[in-house]
Design an enzyme around this catalytic site. Structure first.
Site, PDB file in Angstrom:
ATOM      1  N   ASP A  38       9.488  -4.031   0.542  1.00 21.66           N
ATOM      2  CA  ASP A  38       8.854  -3.323   1.644  1.00 21.66           C
ATOM      3  C   ASP A  38       9.639  -2.057   1.953  1.00 21.66           C
ATOM      4  O   ASP A  38      10.611  -1.718   1.273  1.00 21.66           O
ATOM      5  CB  ASP A  38       8.803  -4.226   2.893  1.00 21.66           C
ATOM      6  CG  ASP A  38       7.724  -5.302   2.773  1.00 21.66           C
ATOM      7  OD1 ASP A  38       6.821  -5.124   1.940  1.00 21.66           O
ATOM      8  OD2 ASP A  38       7.795  -6.303   3.508  1.00 21.66           O
ATOM      9  N   LYS A  60       4.845  -0.800   3.672  1.00 22.04           N
ATOM     10  CA  LYS A  60       3.821  -0.334   4.595  1.00 22.04           C
ATOM     11  C   LYS A  60       4.471   0.600   5.607  1.00 22.04           C
ATOM     12  O   LYS A  60       5.246   0.179   6.439  1.00 22.04           O
ATOM     13  CB  LYS A  60       3.172  -1.523   5.293  1.00 22.04           C
ATOM     14  CG  LYS A  60       2.352  -2.388   4.340  1.00 22.04           C
ATOM     15  CD  LYS A  60       1.815  -3.602   5.061  1.00 22.04           C
ATOM     16  CE  LYS A  60       0.794  -4.335   4.192  1.00 22.04           C
ATOM     17  NZ  LYS A  60       1.313  -4.733   2.887  1.00 22.04           N
ATOM     18  N   MET A 169       7.391  -3.999  17.530  1.00 22.57           N
ATOM     19  CA  MET A 169       6.196  -3.190  17.245  1.00 22.57           C
ATOM     20  C   MET A 169       5.475  -2.786  18.528  1.00 22.57           C
ATOM     21  O   MET A 169       4.244  -2.820  18.609  1.00 22.57           O
ATOM     22  CB  MET A 169       5.248  -3.954  16.310  1.00 22.57           C
ATOM     23  CG  MET A 169       5.811  -4.137  14.918  1.00 22.57           C
ATOM     24  SD  MET A 169       4.741  -5.145  13.848  1.00 22.57           S
ATOM     25  CE  MET A 169       5.322  -6.797  14.246  1.00 22.57           C
TER      26      MET A 169
END
Length: 545
Positions: A38, A60, A169
């Site tokens: 990642d 991502k 997040m």
């Protein structure tokens, strides 16, 4: 299909910095045949795998194309069925807000063996590194960890009643988080901490209250962040080392605080074992060819620097071996072999062996090399150079050549495109016949490691080092791409303007000339044109500045 049994290791990389990698993860990276990773914070993790390991970036990143989860699942299954040992490297811990379940389901459906390896989650590590405890006998008897990516999916009434909240997040939804908590009774005076890029040299911490934090972080990109809400934030003042300046940080008795931004590098330099070393507290961007920066990086780390590696040069074979093969076939015709780089040495001898010859084919030929590093590489092939010019620069090779050049035939394996035209011209002017042959090719990498891109964009780089003119040129190309998205200036000046205040360090005169032509200046030049000499020049600069 192979008889060897493949296996997939779903590994947590922790905070991204190699310092927070588990021993199990470290050992698995060393044996990985395929690495599926990642968006990692620290490119050093990618250096832990073998050179033969297939590296697949499926990270991502917000606003950029990403690999669909279904495609990642197929990659894991395909390589496992080929009998490969695969490390699926994920940020944090694989089972904390990751997509591990989908990958495990795909592996089980294909009868692929797998193992999950825990990692250190930022939910736990970020508060610790900021000096904030998640639990306290009085202030925090429990805490909740959740993602605020979709605020409507959460039970805010229940969350508001908890003493300590850890939110991942949530940077883009900070205002909405505060609104929801206020709606269900949380006081405006509740302390809050915003921890961005936890555990890296780019870490920054804002502390305030639910009333003040939006103003404090206005206009700042809050990604990636860990948000910590609760009275334990006020304990930070009491749990930091005494020599860390927290005069502007909140106290429990005075929750309305002043804006406070703390850079992790300030605190780590005060408590780290490297704090007394000459380059302590300096972040240095090293630009060399991929696979050749580790020695220099370790040298800089040994004197206290934090190193971010940015390969600005890719080395490979020339477009054709024909010219070099012809020269090797008639080596006996040459009087001298001139080698000006380690790459030239390695590729020349690789081709020599490919033609069924060895060092005995060089009997009767004298060898001149430029630079001690090139000489060391030659010695690894069991040969001593006959001549090394003083100052380790090619410009002095002709002036100090140990014998008359008139009538001498010289073989010069070199980079395919550009470089050393002056040397060839001067040798020819002295009457030598110079046969130039491409031995390798250098080109600009297609991408920049995320850690280097972040360091440049965030302005945390103190020094950029250049060990060749090509790395200056290719760095400039890469930096134009990085900065062009953030500037309306024309391309010819954007990089120089972004590097204002950053020390530009060069290994020697040729490299310095290219720095001046592209950036308008060079701040440090090595007195001895070696990596050790460049390190010493940086130490001297740091003391004076």
């Amino acid at each position: 299909m192979t008889n060897q049994k493949g296996k997939v290791y779903l590994v947590g990389s922790g905070l991204g910095d190699v310092a927070y990698l588990t021993v199990r993860a470290y050992n698995l990276l060393a044996i990985a045949q395929v690495l599926v990773y990642d968006a990692l914070v620290d490119a050093e993790l990618l250096q832990l795998v073998s050179p033969d390991c297939l590296k697949l970036d499926v990270g991502k990143r917000g606003g950029k194309p990403s690999t669909p989860q279904a495609e990642i699942n197929k990659l894991l299954v395909k390589h496992c069925q080929q009998g490969k040992q695969i490390v699926r490297l994920k940020g944090g811990d694989p089972f904390i807000f990751g997509r591990c379940s989908a990958e495990i389901e795909a592996l089980k459906a294909a009868d692929c063996e797998f193992e999950v390896v825990p990692g250190i989650s930022s939910a736990l590590a970020a508060p610790l590194l900021a000096g904030i405890p998640l639990t306290d006998p009085v202030l925090s008897r429990c805490f909740a960890v959740f993602t605020a990516h979709d605020p409507d999916a959460l039970d805010w009434e229940a969350l508001s009643a908890l003493e300590t909240l850890v939110i991942l997040m949530g940077g883009q939804n900070l205002a909405e988080i505060i609104y929801r908590l206020r709606r269900y009774g949380r006081s405006l005076s509740t302390p809050i901490a915003i921890i961005r890029w936890a555990g890296t040299p780019q870490q920054k911490i804002w502390t305030g209250t639910l009333e003040t934090i939006l103003e404090q972080t206005s206009g700042v990109s809050l990604s990636p962040v860990v948000i910590l809400i609760g009275e334990v934030v006020g304990l930070r003042r009491y749990l930091q080392p005494e020599n860390i300046d927290l005069d502007n940080s909140p106290e429990r008795t005075t929750p309305k605080t002043q804006d406070m931004v703390t850079n992790l590098s300030n605190s780590t330099s005060a408590i780290s074992s490297t704090s007394g070393l000459p380059l302590s507290g300096k972040t240095i961007l090293v630009t060399r060819s991929e696979g050749q920066s580790s020695q220099f990086a370790e040298l800089l780390k040994s004197v206290g620097a934090h190193v971010v590696e940015m390969p600005a040069l890719e080395i490979g074979p020339p477009s054709s071996w024909e010219a070099l093969d012809r020269a090797i076939a008639r080596l006996s015709e040459f009087d001298w072999l001139i080698l000006t780089s380690s790459n030239g040495v390695d590729y020349f001898f690789e081709r020599l062996l490919a033609q069924g010859k060895d060092i005995r084919a060089l009997a009767g030929i004298k060898i001149a090399v430029v630079g001690e590093k090139t000489a060391q590489t030659l010695r690894q092939h069991c040969l001593q150079p006959d001549f090394i010019p003083p100052n380790f620069v090619a410009d002095s090779l002709v002036a100090h050549f140990p014998e008359e050049l008139a009538g001498k035939k010289i073989l010069f394996p070199r980079v395919e495109s550009g470089g050393r035209e002056t040397l060839v011209r001067e040798l020819s002017a002295k009457g030598a016949e110079v046969v130039e042959v491409p031995a390798y090719q250098s080109c600009c990498p297609s991408s920049t490691p995320p850690s280097a891109e972040l360091a440049l964009q965030s302005g945390t780089v103190d020094i950029i080092t250049f060990a060749s003119s090509k790395t200056v040129q290719f760095f400039n190309q890469l930096a134009e791409k990085i900065f062009s998205d953030h500037s309306e200036e024309n391309q010819s000046s954007v990089v120089a303007n972004y590097l204002e205040g950053v020390c530009i360090a060069s290994i020697g005169p040729q490299t310095s000339h290219t720095c001046r032509s592209l950036f308008g200046r060079v701040d440090v030049e090595a007195e001895e044109y070696t990596l050790e000499g460049l390190t010493q020049a940086l130490i001297k600069w740091a003391k004076n500045s």
